[in-house]
Design an enzyme around this catalytic site. Structure first.
Site, PDB file in Angstrom:
ATOM      1  N   ASP A 144      13.276 -20.351  43.149  1.00 58.26           N
ATOM      2  CA  ASP A 144      13.400 -21.798  43.281  1.00 58.26           C
ATOM      3  C   ASP A 144      13.790 -22.445  41.958  1.00 58.26           C
ATOM      4  OD1 ASP A 144      13.344 -24.176  44.679  1.00 58.26           O
ATOM      5  OD2 ASP A 144      11.199 -24.495  44.374  1.00 58.26           O
ATOM      6  N   ARG A 183      17.788 -27.989  40.480  1.00 60.49           N
ATOM      7  CA  ARG A 183      17.224 -28.828  39.424  1.00 60.49           C
ATOM      8  C   ARG A 183      17.703 -28.403  38.042  1.00 60.49           C
ATOM      9  NH1 ARG A 183      11.166 -28.253  41.068  1.00 60.49           N
ATOM     10  NH2 ARG A 183      12.097 -26.811  42.556  1.00 60.49           N
ATOM     11  N   TRP A 184      17.845 -27.110  37.856  1.00 59.71           N
ATOM     12  CA  TRP A 184      18.355 -26.587  36.582  1.00 59.71           C
ATOM     13  C   TRP A 184      19.732 -27.171  36.278  1.00 59.71           C
ATOM     14  CZ3 TRP A 184      22.553 -23.710  34.964  1.00 59.71           C
ATOM     15  CH2 TRP A 184      22.466 -23.062  33.723  1.00 59.71           C
ATOM     16  N   THR A 238      16.368 -20.194  56.735  1.00 62.27           N
ATOM     17  CA  THR A 238      16.859 -20.776  57.989  1.00 62.27           C
ATOM     18  C   THR A 238      16.893 -22.301  57.899  1.00 62.27           C
ATOM     19  OG1 THR A 238      14.574 -20.580  58.812  1.00 62.27           O
ATOM     20  CG2 THR A 238      16.136 -18.878  59.474  1.00 62.27           C
ATOM     21  N   ASN A 247      17.769 -23.906  55.079  1.00 60.85           N
ATOM     22  CA  ASN A 247      18.766 -24.324  54.092  1.00 60.85           C
ATOM     23  C   ASN A 247      20.075 -24.810  54.710  1.00 60.85           C
ATOM     24  OD1 ASN A 247      17.832 -21.860  51.543  1.00 60.85           O
ATOM     25  ND2 ASN A 247      17.133 -23.964  51.870  1.00 60.85           N
TER      26      ASN A 247
END
Length: 238
Positions: free
Chosen positions: A16, A20-21, A62, A64
């Site tokens: 995860d 955001r990275w 599923t 995503n």
């Protein structure tokens, strides 16, 4: 009865924090997914030196599919390129690649590549890499239950013979041992429908590091913490 402290044989990772990275750097989310894909190699390469025989990574759930079409299309393209670019290296490194999840919704080219790399690396034994694509724990159990029900209806399985050891034979992971340790990066503390049945007695580690920044040293630190735990599997310490 407790189990003496030792390293995990099977580690599962919820990778995860890619989006955001990238956003922290003012870049598109897909760039974060590319950075995350590169991180996979480093972690897989660290497994044999640390006694990890199996590693399972959560690449696409599923749920995503709810993301933007642009991101989903980008991820599917990334999966195809990853297989094409990494296949020979994985073969040479002794990595056996498997996939879990419902493949039917994936595009035909990706399905063919998945089948190809599974066959290509089928005889490798140094480390077993399982990639979860279009995978959800509830979906997996639902699909497994349907297969079990068909065997009952066909007379191949007596309902009275069904135990808690029966269903695992119908799961996508039927050839894998259950995970000993599940790691989730990025600071989120939830399991997100990942390996629900299999991780019933797994140890969990929730780390703050975003997946693209999760390096070998971070991985080995988590493994060291795991080795200090006392796994009782519902029993009490002797």
């Amino acid at each position: 009865m407790s189990t003496p402290a030792q390293g995990p044989r099977h580690v599962a990772i919820i990778m995860d924090g890619n989006g955001r990275w990238a956003q922290q750097r003012g870049r598109p989310r897909l760039l974060g997914h590319r950075a995350g894909a590169k991180r996979v190699r480093e972690i897989v390469e660290a497994c044999p030196d640390n006694g990890v025989e199996y590693i399972t990574i959560f690449a696409f759930s599923t749920e995503n599919w709810k993301r933007t079409q642009e991101e989903v299309a980008g991820l599917m393209g990334l999966f195809r390129r990853y297989i094409e670019n990494e296949a020979q290296d994985m073969l040479g490194q002794g990595v056996r690649v498997r996939f879990i999840g419902d493949r039917l919704r994936l595009d035909v080219k990706l399905q063919r590549l998945m089948n190809w790399i599974e066959a290509l690396t089928a005889h490798n034994t140094r480390v077993n890499l399982t990639i979860a694509i279009n995978y959800g724990g509830r979906d997996e159990v639902s699909r497994a239950t349907k297969r079990l029900a068909r065997d009952v209806a066909a007379g191949r399985l007596d309902p009275d013979d069904i135990t808690d050891e029966t269903l695992p034979r119908y799961l996508d992971t039927h050839v894998l041992p259950d995970p000993d340790l599940v790691i989730r990066t990025s600071g989120e503390a939830r399991i997100s429908n990942f390996l629900l049945w299999q991780s019933a007695y797994a140890e969990y580690e929730f780390v703050d590091t975003l997946w693209p920044d999760f390096r070998r040293s971070d991985f080995e630190a988590v493994l060291a913490r795991y080795s200090g735990r006392d796994r009782r599997f519902g029993g009490i310490k002797a």
